[in-house]
Design an enzyme around this catalytic site. Structure first.
Site: not given
Ligand code: AMP
Ligand code: ZN
Length: 116
Positions: A30, A89, A95-96, A102-104
């Protein structure tokens, strides 16, 4: 999808630190880590949300289960005996912020509960 940042990462058009890749799944670091380990596990194919993955389950040969398997393997590698957290999310209330599922995978510190 042409305007999707994670599709572009999966296609190699935007740089990212890739920690895992197979034909259907990619995992990256991330950009804005919330824990010592913060990875994002996602399908190469574009699905907007986890719900869309579930709806396509017949066609995608259990992609949802594969994503969880990859995420928990990476969580185990990084979190060891201390454990890890997987978060998905979903939608506005979830909160997406990036509309490619994607899975954090978070590890390396104790997590609190409840989430904000
Ligand atoms: P969400 O809010 O659950 O949709 O998570 C999106 C995640 O993507 C956030 O934690 C961002 O920091 C991450 N993110 C956004 N753009 C990038 C990128 N270009 N490379 C890596 N992570 C990213
Ligand atoms: Zn996408």
């Amino acid at each position: 999808m042409s305007d999707c940042v994670f599709c572009k990462i999966a296609a190699g058009e935007i740089p990212a630190k890739v920690v895992y890749r197979d034909e259907g799944v990619i995992a990256i670091e991330d950009l804005n880590p919330q824990a010592p380990t913060h990875l994002l596990v996602m399908p190469v194919e574009h699905f907007a949300t986890l719900r869309d993955v579930a709806l396509a389950a017949n066609r995608t040969d259990r992609l949802g289960a594969t994503l969880i398997d990859v995420a928990s393997r990476l969580g185990s590698e990084h979190g060891g005996d201390r454990g890890f957290r997987i978060v998905v999310n979903t939608g506005a209330d979830g909160g997406q912020t990036v509309g490619h599922v994607h899975l954090h995978v978070l590890a390396g510190r104790a997590m609190s509960w409840p989430p904000g």
